[in-house]
Each structure stands twice: as structure tokens, then as C-alpha cells.
Design an enzyme around this catalytic site. Structure first.
Site, PDB file in Angstrom:
ATOM      1  N   VAL A  69     -22.972  40.558  21.129  1.00  0.00           N
ATOM      2  CA  VAL A  69     -23.446  41.749  20.431  1.00  0.00           C
ATOM      3  C   VAL A  69     -22.779  42.982  21.046  1.00  0.00           C
ATOM      4  O   VAL A  69     -22.718  43.127  22.274  1.00  0.00           O
ATOM      5  CB  VAL A  69     -24.989  41.881  20.530  1.00  0.00           C
ATOM      6  CG1 VAL A  69     -25.469  43.081  19.717  1.00  0.00           C
ATOM      7  CG2 VAL A  69     -25.675  40.615  20.055  1.00  0.00           C
ATOM      8  N   LYS A 101     -22.910  42.192  15.727  1.00  0.00           N
ATOM      9  CA  LYS A 101     -22.910  40.863  16.330  1.00  0.00           C
ATOM     10  C   LYS A 101     -21.793  40.002  15.745  1.00  0.00           C
ATOM     11  O   LYS A 101     -21.626  39.930  14.528  1.00  0.00           O
ATOM     12  CB  LYS A 101     -24.266  40.185  16.113  1.00  0.00           C
ATOM     13  CG  LYS A 101     -24.328  38.814  16.774  1.00  0.00           C
ATOM     14  CD  LYS A 101     -25.727  38.293  16.940  1.00  0.00           C
ATOM     15  CE  LYS A 101     -25.719  36.986  17.709  1.00  0.00           C
ATOM     16  NZ  LYS A 101     -27.050  36.472  17.973  1.00  0.00           N
ATOM     17  N   GLY A 122     -25.098  35.811  23.981  1.00  0.00           N
ATOM     18  CA  GLY A 122     -26.031  34.686  23.954  1.00  0.00           C
ATOM     19  C   GLY A 122     -25.362  33.444  23.418  1.00  0.00           C
ATOM     20  O   GLY A 122     -24.131  33.407  23.256  1.00  0.00           O
ATOM     21  N   GLY A 123     -26.207  32.440  23.148  1.00  0.00           N
ATOM     22  CA  GLY A 123     -25.684  31.161  22.692  1.00  0.00           C
ATOM     23  C   GLY A 123     -25.031  31.253  21.323  1.00  0.00           C
ATOM     24  O   GLY A 123     -24.167  30.442  20.984  1.00  0.00           O
ATOM     25  N   ASP A 168     -35.877  29.675  19.744  1.00  0.00           N
ATOM     26  CA  ASP A 168     -35.399  30.210  21.031  1.00  0.00           C
ATOM     27  C   ASP A 168     -36.167  31.480  21.390  1.00  0.00           C
ATOM     28  O   ASP A 168     -35.577  32.511  21.729  1.00  0.00           O
ATOM     29  CB  ASP A 168     -33.890  30.478  20.966  1.00  0.00           C
ATOM     30  CG  ASP A 168     -33.295  30.691  22.358  1.00  0.00           C
ATOM     31  OD1 ASP A 168     -33.918  30.250  23.348  1.00  0.00           O
ATOM     32  OD2 ASP A 168     -32.211  31.301  22.463  1.00  0.00           O
ATOM     33  N   ILE A 200     -23.013  44.673  24.562  1.00  0.00           N
ATOM     34  CA  ILE A 200     -24.361  44.930  25.091  1.00  0.00           C
ATOM     35  C   ILE A 200     -25.172  43.652  25.264  1.00  0.00           C
ATOM     36  O   ILE A 200     -26.270  43.681  25.806  1.00  0.00           O
ATOM     37  CB  ILE A 200     -25.147  45.940  24.207  1.00  0.00           C
ATOM     38  CG1 ILE A 200     -25.145  45.499  22.736  1.00  0.00           C
ATOM     39  CG2 ILE A 200     -24.599  47.341  24.356  1.00  0.00           C
ATOM     40  CD1 ILE A 200     -26.047  46.347  21.845  1.00  0.00           C
ATOM     41  N   GLY A 244     -23.552  34.150  19.945  1.00  0.00           N
ATOM     42  CA  GLY A 244     -22.493  35.137  19.774  1.00  0.00           C
ATOM     43  C   GLY A 244     -22.593  36.299  20.739  1.00  0.00           C
ATOM     44  O   GLY A 244     -23.376  36.276  21.694  1.00  0.00           O
TER      45      GLY A 244
END
Lengths: 281, 119
Positions: A39, A54, A34-35, A136, A31, A37
Site C-alpha cells: 500500500v 494498493k 502485507g500478504g 485475516d 505505507i 500487496g
């Protein structure tokens, strides 16, 4: 020999990259990515509910950071560990709702977006009080739940940040809360849009100043200015003109002004409409 | 400032101003001093009642409505006494009294603290 089709190949690649979670969890679909990992949406067999699972290549720092931050706007961590392939995982609440950028597109007025923004500020302020800097903050890392709850995600340690939201002075190991204040300012500017209220754009500009010294000294000070705008009070970042001040006063005291107008109308009606009966004039 | 104190201040000020409007009625102009005192006392009474309500109920609509009715009742009591010319000015006293009460009630809800502030 028969060649594999593209879709079959994709499914195989997907299956090969999928984690092998503990027996308790059944990974269903990816779903988010990102940087820090990937999810997955997963089913928790014990508690019989969907969770966010995650997986990241790094150590469990992110899970530990998020678990340390117990706040209504920070997603709670339920479980964490290491997969057989050595990657780390952690399990958290699955937020059922849109991302902040999607939520903002669906909101016709600025007030709901500002209320969501305030909740993010509360979470960041709390994290700063615990010595944690997010580094972030961006709309893609914020989810809005079904009941209006707002969650700031991705407390990944060692994150570099996202261009556009990153402070100019930000580095991979920046631990200055000012970098989060900068990202919050950019986020506020994007939420308000180019035609947003001038005081809000001024607050966003101050928070997103290129020089750290030009920004708000803390997230609390930024929140306070947003609160003052929501309460229709003057904000520190914007010097308003006299007509703007008058408009804000009227808007803030509209009911009271209407009641005074009603009184004047009543008195005028009694004075002008019943001169003979009351002996007026 | 506590809510009952806000009520007293708003009631006294608005009651006084409401009483001043009697100057526009020549028939009662020579009684203006008594009207000002009576109107101020009426405003203070409404303010005190609205202030105590505001300590328990936090609703501008209920506060304004309650004080409007209190103002109307007190204005009816005042209007039931005939003026020097022998007339009863029910409408001229009760209607503004009703609106003044609503203003006092609203102000009392909006301003002031629920508990006395410590020095």
C-alpha cells in the site's frame, strides 16, 4: 568507476519496485506491506487529496470484494484497474490515524477499545451477511480514524491468515464465519490484556475456542455479549459470583442508589436533628 | 410499560413509602391513613408529569430536576395546610418531597418505553 552507496541502491530498488500508476495518481511512499500487496500513499490530482494506493500481483478480487461491502467500518474503494506491468491496483480512502494495536496501547481504559471492537464486529457481521469471510482479522488490519471511526482493511481473497489469530481448522479456502469469530476472540483477548475484566476475558475465550462448536454461533451473538458488558449487564459467557453481581448492580444503579441514600439521610436528619421543634419521638 | 405508566407506578409506590414515614411523627400518627392517600396522590401527580416529560426529553438530569421541583411545589401545597396540632411541617414535608420527586423523575427517565407497546 564509482560504486553505488547503500542508500542510493535502496532508493533505486525502491523506485524500481514502485508502481507506474495512471496519470491521475502520484505515488509518494510505501505505507504498508502485507500478504496481499503493498500500500502506498498517493496524491489524487483530480480530487486533490491523498489516497491509499494498493498494488497486488493477483487479480482484482480484493478490490471487488471491498467495493461490494458498503459499510461505515469498511474502507471505501474509489477506483481500481491494472498497471502497465500487469499488476492490479485499487485506490481507497487514506485513513489518517493509528492502527488498532497502537490505539490500544494509547488507551488507558478498556471501554474505548471495546467500542472500537464493537465497530469491527459490526463490519464483520455485515460482511458475513453478504457471504464474505475476512479470514485475516488482526489489530494490524484495523485503523482508527481521527474522529473515532474504525476501519477493517485487507479484504484479500485467498489469504491464509496470521498465526496466533488463525482458527485451528482454518485453511486457505475456509469460508466458515467461525474462523472470523475465532480471530475476533483473540483480538478481544489482546485488547483487554491479561488483567482485563473477567467477563470480557470469558467472552474472548468463548469466541476463540479451539472447537468451532464452542464459539459464538454468530458475530451478532458475540457483539451482543460485549454490548451487555458495556451496559453493565450479565454476559452469557461468564457466570458471576454474588459479590460480583452486587458490585455490578451498584455500579449500574449508582445514581438511583445515591438518590435513595440522600432520601434516607434527609429523613434521618429530620428525625435526629430536630426532635424538639417537630415533636418527633 | 410507557413512561407515564412508569411514573404513575413509581410515584404511587414512593409516595406511599414517603407517607409511611409520618408514623415517626407522633403528633400526626393518628392521621396516617389520610397522609398515605395524600402522599400517594402527590407521588402519582409528580410521576405523570415526569412521565410526559420523559416522552419528550431524554435526560436523567433534566427529568430528575423537573420532578424534584414538581415534588417540592406539591409538597409546599400540602405543607401549607396546618396539621391537626395546628403546626405547619414545611421542612418535614418539602425536603423529602423534593428528593422523592428527584427519584421518581430519574426512574421515569431510565425505565419504560417512549411509545405504547403493541400487544
Amino acid at each position: 568507476m564509482t560504486g553505488l552507496g547503500d542508500s542510493t541502491l535502496r532508493r533505486l530498488q525502491d523506485a524500481a519496485g514502485r508502481p507506474d500508476p495512471p496519470l491521475r495518481y502520484r505515488v509518494e511512499e510505501e505505507i504498508g506491506r502485507g500478504g496481499t500487496g503493498v500500500v502506498y500513499r498517493a496524491w489524487d490530482d483530480v480530487l486533490e487529496r491523498f489516497v491509499a494506493f494498493k498494488v497486488s500481483a493477483g487479480p482484482l478480487d480484493e478490490a471487488r470484494t471491498a467495493a461490494r461491502l458498503e459499510h461505515p467500518s469498511i474502507v471505501p474503494v474509489h477506483d481500481a484497474g491494472t498497471l502497465p506491468d500487469g499488476r492490479s491496483y485499487y485506490v481507497m480512502k487514506l485513513v489518517d490515524g493509528p492502527r488498532l494495536d497502537e490505539f490500544a496501547l494509547a488507551s488507558p481504559t478498556v471501554a474505548p477499545k471495546l467500542r472500537a471492537f464493537r465497530k469491527i464486529c459490526d463490519a464483520v457481521e455485515y460482511a458475513h451477511s453478504r457471504g464474505v469471510v475476512h479470514r485475516d482479522i488482526k489489530p494490524r488490519n484495523v485503523m482508527v480514524g481521527r474522529f473515532g471511526e474504525v476501519f477493517l482493511l485487507d479484504w484479500g481473497a485467498g489469504v491464509m491468515g496470521t498465526p496466533g489469530y488463525m482458527a485451528p481448522e482454518q485453511t486457505e479456502d475456509s469460508n466458515d464465519p467461525a474462523v472470523d469469530i475465532h480471530a475476533l476472540g483473540v483480538m478481544l483477548r489482546n485488547l483487554a490484556g491479561a488483567g482485563g475484566p473477567r467477563p470480557i476475558l470469558a467472552i474472548a475465550a468463548k469466541a476463540a475456542s479451539a472447537a468451532p462448536g464452542g464459539r459464538y454461533p454468530s458475530v451478532a451473538a458475540l457483539s451482543e455479549d460485549v454490548d451487555r458488558f458495556l451496559d453493565r449487564l450479565p454476559v452469557s459467557a461468564y457466570r458471576e459470583s454474588i459479590p460480583e453481581r452486587a458490585r455490578r448492580f451498584c455500579s449500574r444503579n449508582s445514581v438511583l442508589l445515591l438518590l435513595f441514600a440522600a432520601y434516607v439521610l434527609v429523613r434521618a436528619a429530620l428525625y435526629f436533628l430536630r426532635p424538639a421543634a417537630t415533636g418527633f419521638r | 410499560m410507557t413512561k407515564p405508566l412508569v411514573g404513575v407506578a413509581a410515584g404511587a409506590a414512593l409516595g406511599f413509602l414517603d407517607g409511611l414515614s409520618a408514623w415517626f411523627t407522633p403528633a400526626v400518627r393518628n392521621e396516617i391513613a389520610g397522609i398515605l392517600i395524600g402522599s400517594s396522590i402527590k407521588g402519582i401527580m409528580v410521576g405523570v408529569a415526569a412521565g410526559f416529560l420523559a416522552r419528550r426529553v431524554n435526560s436523567p438530569a433534566i427529568g430528575a430536576g423537573f420532578a424534584a421541583i414538581a415534588g417540592l411545589l406539591l409538597a409546599w401545597l400540602v405543607a401549607s395546610f396546618p396539621a391537626a396540632d395546628g403546626r405547619h411541617y414545611y421542612l418535614e414535608i418539602m425536603l423529602p418531597g423534593f428528593v422523592t420527586g428527584a427519584i421518581i423523575g430519574f426512574i421515569t427517565q431510565k425505565y419504560g418505553t417512549h411509545t405504547p407497546t403493541k400487544a
